[in-house]
Scaffold this motif. Structure first.
Motif, PDB file in Angstrom:
ATOM      1  N   ILE B 401      44.203  30.510  98.857  1.00 57.21           N
ATOM      2  CA  ILE B 401      44.943  30.520 100.119  1.00 57.21           C
ATOM      3  C   ILE B 401      44.017  30.015 101.228  1.00 57.21           C
ATOM      4  N   LEU B 409      48.014  35.728 107.364  1.00 55.47           N
ATOM      5  CA  LEU B 409      48.514  36.751 106.449  1.00 55.47           C
ATOM      6  C   LEU B 409      47.933  38.122 106.794  1.00 55.47           C
ATOM      7  N   LEU B 439      53.480  31.313 108.964  1.00 54.98           N
ATOM      8  CA  LEU B 439      53.106  30.968 107.604  1.00 54.98           C
ATOM      9  C   LEU B 439      54.003  29.857 107.095  1.00 54.98           C
ATOM     10  N   ALA B 442      56.830  28.299 102.031  1.00 53.94           N
ATOM     11  CA  ALA B 442      56.680  28.622 100.614  1.00 53.94           C
ATOM     12  C   ALA B 442      55.984  29.945 100.373  1.00 53.94           C
ATOM     13  N   MET B 443      55.305  30.437 101.401  1.00 53.85           N
ATOM     14  CA  MET B 443      54.636  31.707 101.190  1.00 53.85           C
ATOM     15  C   MET B 443      55.626  32.818 101.412  1.00 53.85           C
TER      16      MET B 443
END
Lengths: 260, 443
Positions: B401, B409, B439, B442-443
């Motif tokens: 990541i 995050l 974010l 896709a996360m």
């Protein structure tokens, strides 16, 4: 796959690795053993790109590339996986979220389509079974409140989901009871393949009863003091590390032109 | 009146009052005129607070005192107001829109409100309510007339409109009421006022939302008063997204009846200087108060929260969690006062304030203030100030990541529990979208 030449590493200006050489080919499993303080974990951290570990000399090539030029996340996306000795707790981030974000980061990097929720869950459930883990652990915060054994299994679960090219397991056996050790070893053995290399960093020979390495190396004074086949681990178990260290001292003294 | 270089002087509001008084809502009602007149006297006596006041030690409003703000009795609704409203609209709510301090029925929906509300729910703008529900207005307003400081007094003088939410016993509003206060231009002062009363067993969710343009310097001086009957439940979410050059001074106070539940969320994102004073008094046995807050600051923003949980009766429970995320040279103040009065035996109170500083220059002054006069109580508090955890950051990066995603995050993970308890899904989604560092999908 991995070539380390004359690697020197300092931590807080203190030399830890002092001229380490190691070559690991695809399909091989190498064990790095050695007494406490010999630099085993430092090697693992340097491979993963941890800040604070300063390479002062030497080089590391991975798949023919200069590994040290890559950020930690780039190394991970290129297929390097470190199973941490002390997995970090991350409150507020669900385990399943981390798994999915990590897997999709890697797939994006490879130009592959991201997995949707259904396919992803199916994939993870299969791996959970392999690691004998309860599905509820997916929805808990990463490692938060996990027992020592659960944390180590969770590392191997991540490895199983991410399917790295090069896996480095840092003292994965420490703190495991015999049943957990077998589960972890099964998970690791299931992942052995001709395309994948593994480096097991361990203090004890115990793990190697379950995961049979191709090569065993002993670290002393910041370099590989002795290498051999799987039987070397048993010899170390019998004789301890003292004699390897003593010989390394002698060689070190000779090489720097000590008394003589 | 106080005057001096360090002490803000009372601005031009005093002289503006006589001509405005005849145009403000309720000018024809003697009791209301009297109430405004009295508030003016209080304001003249109090002035604006200075940093010599203990409660304002870390928050200087000198910049406000030096300014002149226009106070108009009538305002035009600019053409772009609809776009702004739609941008901030929250799905699944009754929406009441106030532009530059005045209710705008044309931007509110569904309108007219009464058609879609359960019987016994009286919801409207304060100005309208004075005409429609005149006989109840005086008592309703009297409940709110507590001038805590100069800004509250100023609001009592100049309030131009706001929401009247009055629920008879047993009335439960399913959809939240979204009060959207839009400021459209600079150099003006707005004085919204909201009165919320929940009869015995009644319940509602109210979102008080303040927005304005980033380029404009204006003043919002708000006052919200909430009265809960026996077993009533009010969830109040204050969402402050004022323009980045604005001043926002807010007072929210609740008075709780027996076994009532008050759930407050105070979320501050905007403003150059903002302060929210949030107070609840657990005035009868068995009350429950939950106060949560999240402040997110960057640039040179100054964000102040002063809370007070007053346990005045036995067997009350309170839970307070405020979190702050501060970047660049932002500065925050948290002052959490918890009073447990001699009668309030078997009180159970927990307070926590946690701060995440993302830069060297960011700063927070946090002060828990427990005043416990009863002996059979459970009280605990804690405050922390820290940075992003380097080990956590590395762990995420070692999993592939990227650094900025990993930071985002962790910031979100830190802030998340301050948003727990927000029940309305679309509101929660909106708040999550406002957290720093969006974010990737896709996360």
């Amino acid at each position: 796959m991995l070539e380390i030449r004359n690697l020197h590493v300092t931590v807080d200006d203190k030399p830890i690795l002092r001229g380490l050489d190691l070559e690991v080919r695809a399909g091989e499993v190498h064990a790095i053993m050695g007494p406490n303080g010999s630099g085993k974990s430092t090697l693992a951290h340097v491979l993963a790109g941890r800040e604070g570990y300063v390479v002062t000399q030497g080089e590391i090539r991975y798949m023919g590339r200069d590994l040290l030029a890559l950020a930690p996340e780039e190394r991970a996306r290129e297929g390097i996986f470190l199973a941490f000795q002390y997995p970090v707790e991350i409150p507020g981030v669900a385990n399943i979220y981390l798994l999915k974000a990590a897997l999709n980061a890697m797939r994006r990097h490879r130009g592959e389509a991201e997995l949707d929720a259904v396919d992803f869950l199916a994939l993870v459930k299969g791996k959970l079974k392999l690691m004998d883990m309860d599905e509820s652990l997916l929805y808990r915060a990463v490692n938060e409140g996990f027992s020592g054994g659960e944390k180590k299994r969770n590392e191997i679960l991540q490895m199983a989901v991410l399917e790295p090219r090069l896996a480095i397991l840092d003292e994965t056996d420490s703190g495991l009871d015999i049943d957990a050790l077998k589960v972890v070893a099964n998970g690791v053995n299931a992942m052995r393949s001709p395309e994948r290399a593994m480096v097991l960093v361990t203090h004890y020979q115990r793990l190697l009863d379950y995961i049979r390495p191709d090569r065993v190396h002993v670290l002393a004074l910041g370099r590989i003091a002795l290498s051999g086949g799987p039987d070397l681990a048993q010899e170390l178990e019998r004789r301890g590390y003292g004699w390897v260290e003593a010989e390394a001292q002698k060689r070190h003294a000779a090489s720097v032109g000590g008394p003589g | 009146m106080r005057i001096g270089p360090e002490e803000p002087c009372v601005p031009g509001f005093l002289s503006a009052y006589p001509s405005l008084a005849v145009q403000l809502p309720g000018a024809a009602l003697p009791w209301l005129r009297r109430s405004r007149d009295e508030a003016l006297e209080r304001f003249a006596a109090l002035g604006l607070p200075t940093t010599r006041d203990e409660d304002w030690k870390y928050t200087s409003v000198a910049a406000i005192a030096r300014r002149t703000f226009g106070v108009d009795a009538v305002a035009d609704v600019p053409g772009n107001a609809r776009t702004v409203v739609l941008h901030h609209a929250i799905e699944g709510t009754h929406r009441m829109v106030f532009v530059d301090g005045r209710f705008v029925p044309g931007l509110s929906q569904p309108m007219p409100l009464p058609a879609t509300l359960p019987e016994g729910a009286r919801i409207g703008s304060l100005a309208q309510a004075l005409d429609t529900w005149t006989e109840d207005a005086e008592a309703f307003f009297a409940a709110a007339d507590e001038a805590a400081d100069g800004f509250a007094a100023l609001n009592s003088v100049f309030w131009s409109d706001g929401a009247w939410i009055d629920l008879a016993a047993g009335v439960a509003l399913e959809a939240p009421v979204h009060l959207l206060f839009v400021t459209t231009r600079g150099d003006i002062a707005n004085f919204p006022r909201n009165l919320i009363r929940a009869g015995d067993g009644a319940s509602a969710t109210v979102i008080e939302h303040h927005v304005g343009p980033d380029g404009a310097s204006y003043l919002s001086d708000t006052l919200t008063r909430i009265v809960l009957g026996r077993g009533a439940r009010i969830a109040h979410t204050k969402l402050q997204q004022e323009g980045r050059r604005s001043f926002h001074l807010a007072n929210v106070s609740a008075e709780q009846g027996r076994d009532s539940a008050f759930l407050s969320h105070a979320l501050a994102f905007g403003g150059q200087l903002s302060r929210a004073a949030i107070t609840t008094r657990l005035g009868a046995e068995g009350c429950d108060a939950k106060l949560a807050g999240l402040y997110v600051g960057s640039g040179r923003q100054h964000i102040d929260h002063h809370t007070c949980i007053d346990h005045a009766s036995p067997r009350g429970t309170s839970r307070e969690l405020y979190k702050g995320v501060l970047d660049e040279a932002a500065r925050a103040v948290f002052n959490g006062r918890v009073i447990v009065r001699p009668d309030a035996q078997r009180t159970d109170a927990l307070q926590s304030n946690r701060n995440l500083l993302l830069s060297e220059e960011a700063e927070v002054d946090t002060k828990p203030q427990l005043e416990i006069w009863a002996d059979d109580v459970k009280c605990a508090h804690g405050a922390t100030v820290g940075q992003l955890d380097a080990d956590q950051l590395h762990y995420l990066r070692a999993r592939g990541i990227g650094e900025s995603d990993a930071r985002a995050l962790l910031i979100r993970a830190f802030a998340a529990d301050a948003l727990a308890g927000i029940e309305h899904g679309p509101l929660r989604a909106r708040l999550e979208s406002l957290l720093p560092g969006a974010l990737p999908e896709a996360m």
